[in-house]
Design a protein around this motif. Structure first.
Motif, PDB file in Angstrom:
ATOM      1  N   GLY A   1     -11.939  -5.018  -6.559  1.00 50.93           N
ATOM      2  CA  GLY A   1     -11.350  -4.186  -5.524  1.00 50.93           C
ATOM      3  C   GLY A   1     -10.924  -5.039  -4.344  1.00 50.93           C
ATOM      4  O   GLY A   1     -11.587  -6.026  -4.004  1.00 50.93           O
ATOM      5  N   LEU A   2      -9.817  -4.675  -3.724  1.00 53.60           N
ATOM      6  CA  LEU A   2      -9.309  -5.393  -2.550  1.00 53.60           C
ATOM      7  C   LEU A   2      -9.098  -4.375  -1.436  1.00 53.60           C
ATOM      8  O   LEU A   2      -8.298  -3.449  -1.582  1.00 53.60           O
ATOM      9  N   VAL A   3      -9.856  -4.533  -0.341  1.00 55.79           N
ATOM     10  CA  VAL A   3      -9.820  -3.530   0.730  1.00 55.79           C
ATOM     11  C   VAL A   3      -9.553  -4.181   2.085  1.00 55.79           C
ATOM     12  O   VAL A   3      -9.728  -5.387   2.268  1.00 55.79           O
ATOM     13  N   GLY A   4      -9.158  -3.349   3.033  1.00 59.85           N
ATOM     14  CA  GLY A   4      -8.872  -3.803   4.389  1.00 59.85           C
ATOM     15  C   GLY A   4      -7.895  -2.838   5.038  1.00 59.85           C
ATOM     16  O   GLY A   4      -7.327  -1.958   4.385  1.00 59.85           O
TER      17      GLY A   4
ATOM     18  N   LYS B   1      -3.101  -6.962   1.774  1.00 57.20           N
ATOM     19  CA  LYS B   1      -3.596  -6.604   0.436  1.00 57.20           C
ATOM     20  C   LYS B   1      -2.477  -6.549  -0.596  1.00 57.20           C
ATOM     21  O   LYS B   1      -2.545  -7.194  -1.646  1.00 57.20           O
ATOM     22  N   SER B   2      -1.450  -5.757  -0.294  1.00 57.19           N
ATOM     23  CA  SER B   2      -0.352  -5.608  -1.254  1.00 57.19           C
ATOM     24  C   SER B   2       0.407  -6.912  -1.441  1.00 57.19           C
ATOM     25  O   SER B   2       0.886  -7.212  -2.541  1.00 57.19           O
ATOM     26  N   THR B   3       0.499  -7.713  -0.386  1.00 55.60           N
ATOM     27  CA  THR B   3       1.173  -9.007  -0.485  1.00 55.60           C
ATOM     28  C   THR B   3       0.435  -9.915  -1.458  1.00 55.60           C
ATOM     29  O   THR B   3       1.061 -10.640  -2.244  1.00 55.60           O
TER      30      THR B   3
ATOM     31  N   PHE C   1      -7.651  -3.903  -8.017  1.00 58.17           N
ATOM     32  CA  PHE C   1      -7.481  -2.533  -7.536  1.00 58.17           C
ATOM     33  C   PHE C   1      -7.448  -2.539  -6.011  1.00 58.17           C
ATOM     34  O   PHE C   1      -8.452  -2.779  -5.350  1.00 58.17           O
ATOM     35  N   ILE C   2      -6.257  -2.286  -5.458  1.00 56.25           N
ATOM     36  CA  ILE C   2      -6.051  -2.307  -4.011  1.00 56.25           C
ATOM     37  C   ILE C   2      -6.127  -0.886  -3.492  1.00 56.25           C
ATOM     38  O   ILE C   2      -5.476   0.021  -4.025  1.00 56.25           O
ATOM     39  N   ALA C   3      -6.926  -0.656  -2.446  1.00 62.36           N
ATOM     40  CA  ALA C   3      -7.069   0.714  -1.938  1.00 62.36           C
ATOM     41  C   ALA C   3      -7.649   0.722  -0.534  1.00 62.36           C
ATOM     42  O   ALA C   3      -8.194  -0.281  -0.053  1.00 62.36           O
ATOM     43  N   HIS C   4      -7.504   1.881   0.121  1.00 65.04           N
ATOM     44  CA  HIS C   4      -8.134   2.117   1.416  1.00 65.04           C
ATOM     45  C   HIS C   4      -9.469   2.827   1.255  1.00 65.04           C
ATOM     46  O   HIS C   4     -10.388   2.628   2.031  1.00 65.04           O
ATOM     47  N   ASP C   5      -9.548   3.686   0.248  1.00 66.34           N
ATOM     48  CA  ASP C   5     -10.715   4.544   0.058  1.00 66.34           C
ATOM     49  C   ASP C   5     -11.884   3.718  -0.481  1.00 66.34           C
ATOM     50  O   ASP C   5     -11.958   3.400  -1.668  1.00 66.34           O
ATOM     51  N   LEU C   6     -12.825   3.391   0.402  1.00 62.11           N
ATOM     52  CA  LEU C   6     -13.922   2.494   0.022  1.00 62.11           C
ATOM     53  C   LEU C   6     -14.857   3.114  -1.008  1.00 62.11           C
ATOM     54  O   LEU C   6     -15.408   2.407  -1.852  1.00 62.11           O
TER      55      LEU C   6
ATOM     56  N   LEU D   1     -13.421  -7.580  -2.618  1.00 59.04           N
ATOM     57  CA  LEU D   1     -13.010  -8.578  -1.640  1.00 59.04           C
ATOM     58  C   LEU D   1     -12.482  -7.847  -0.414  1.00 59.04           C
ATOM     59  O   LEU D   1     -11.607  -6.981  -0.527  1.00 59.04           O
ATOM     60  N   VAL D   2     -13.002  -8.194   0.765  1.00 63.77           N
ATOM     61  CA  VAL D   2     -12.575  -7.576   2.021  1.00 63.77           C
ATOM     62  C   VAL D   2     -11.649  -8.543   2.748  1.00 63.77           C
ATOM     63  O   VAL D   2     -11.972  -9.722   2.911  1.00 63.77           O
ATOM     64  N   MET D   3     -10.490  -8.029   3.200  1.00 65.55           N
ATOM     65  CA  MET D   3      -9.516  -8.846   3.913  1.00 65.55           C
ATOM     66  C   MET D   3      -9.325  -8.339   5.333  1.00 65.55           C
ATOM     67  O   MET D   3      -9.484  -7.151   5.612  1.00 65.55           O
ATOM     68  N   TYR D   4      -8.966  -9.266   6.218  1.00 69.41           N
ATOM     69  CA  TYR D   4      -8.613  -8.907   7.589  1.00 69.41           C
ATOM     70  C   TYR D   4      -7.556  -9.879   8.087  1.00 69.41           C
ATOM     71  O   TYR D   4      -7.778 -11.097   8.065  1.00 69.41           O
TER      72      TYR D   4
END
Length: 319
Positions: free
Chosen positions: A42-45, A51-53, A207-212, A223-226
């Motif tokens: 999962g990729l969140v942030g 994320k999408s990039t 899996f990229i998403a906002h919904d944690l 993986l958490v991105m900022y």
């Protein structure tokens, strides 16, 4: 799930920069990640964190500015011609907006079969049989094949997008926020469909998403991105049980708990706005909003460290 020792997909120092008014915008800056076969990462942030990039760069939908992409031991960035075309069969994407990602002038059969036509995988009767097989796989009826996208609901359109991605028998799929444009009642159906397809076909997902809470449900690791940077990586269970980075702690504290008897969780509110990626803060990119900021956060970029077993974080609190 058994995770192989040899990474299926390796991302090393991935960078994606844009030139904006003669300034460098670092949309993704030095992201590294190993994904094992059959795994879901999962990729969140927050919106705009890159994320999408990352997802688009990983399958060369957008060409990276720097770094390495190694798929099944082969350097993706060196692939050209027929080998690159073959790669397109093995890596696919499910797009965020099912209303914008389907050609409104094409019938469902032609949308789903587009990959079959490009790669010359099936013609005539076999093409039709393959389309019907794919529609059945994603929960759509045979009669749907002659209809157009505007005749379907959002959830049905996303199923068409999933069928299109599966048509060429891919091994790795980037799911770019595939549920964010859907009604809440439909989101769980799509996520369950993705899980079922993964088990049935041996797929590997980013899996990229906002919904944690949904990311926790489907992902093995998160993986958490900022602001274009990775800040924490751990198993889904470990990240939710004991988040280490102040940003991750704030994200997880915002998840509603649907149990009136559960002890109220302390909400961590992050003040301020996300800085412009054109002018990121010095040192730690999160320092301007961090409730636990220290002097050295301004001066030094935190190292990416394994603080606990398979739990990585970039934060001066753990040095």
């Amino acid at each position: 799930m058994t995770i192989d020792a040899q990474p299926f997909m390796q991302v090393k120092g991935l960078k994606k920069y844009y030139n904006v008014q003669n300034q460098t915008l670092k949309a993704v800056d030095n992201i590294s990640l190993d994904i094992s076969e059959g795994e879901t990462v999962g990729l969140v942030g927050e919106s705009g964190c890159g994320k999408s990039t990352v997802g688009r760069a990983m399958i060369r939908l957008n060409e990276p500015t720097g770094g390495e992409l190694v798929f099944k031991g082969e350097d993706m960035l060196k692939m050209r011609g027929n080998r690159l075309k073959q790669l397109r069969r093995e890596v696919q994407m499910i797009f965020q907006d099912p209303y914008a990602s389907l050609n409104p002038r094409m019938a469902v059969e032609d949308i789903v079969a587009e990959g079959l036509d490009i790669h010359h995988l099936a013609k005539g009767k076999k093409r039709k049989e393959r389309v019907l097989e794919l529609l059945d796989l994603v929960g759509l009826d045979e009669e749907h094949r002659n209809r157009y996208p505007h005749e379907f609901s959002g959830g049905q359109r996303q199923r068409i997008g999933i069928a299109r991605a599966l048509a060429v028998n891919p091994k790795f799929i980037v799911c770019d926020e595939p549920i964010s444009a859907l009604d809440v009642s439909i989101q769980a159906q799509i996520v369950n469909l993705l899980k079922s397809l993964q088990q049935r076909m041996g797929l590997t997902y980013l899996f990229i998403a906002h919904d944690l809470s949904m990311v926790k449900y489907i992902s093995d690791r998160i993986l958490v991105m900022y602001l274009g940077n990775r800040i924490e990586l751990a198993s889904s269970e470990a990240l939710h049980a004991k988040p280490l980075h102040p940003y991750t702690q704030a994200l997880l504290s915002s998840i509603p708990i649907p149990d009136p008897n559960f002890k109220k969780r302390e909400r961590i509110v992050v003040s301020g706005d996300v800085p412009s990626p054109l002018h990121p803060p010095s040192g730690c990119v999160f320092r301007t909003r961090c409730p636990r900021v220290m002097d050295k956060c301004q001066e030094k970029v935190p190292e990416w460290k394994e603080v606990q077993s398979n739990h990585f974080v970039a934060c001066h609190l753990y040095e």
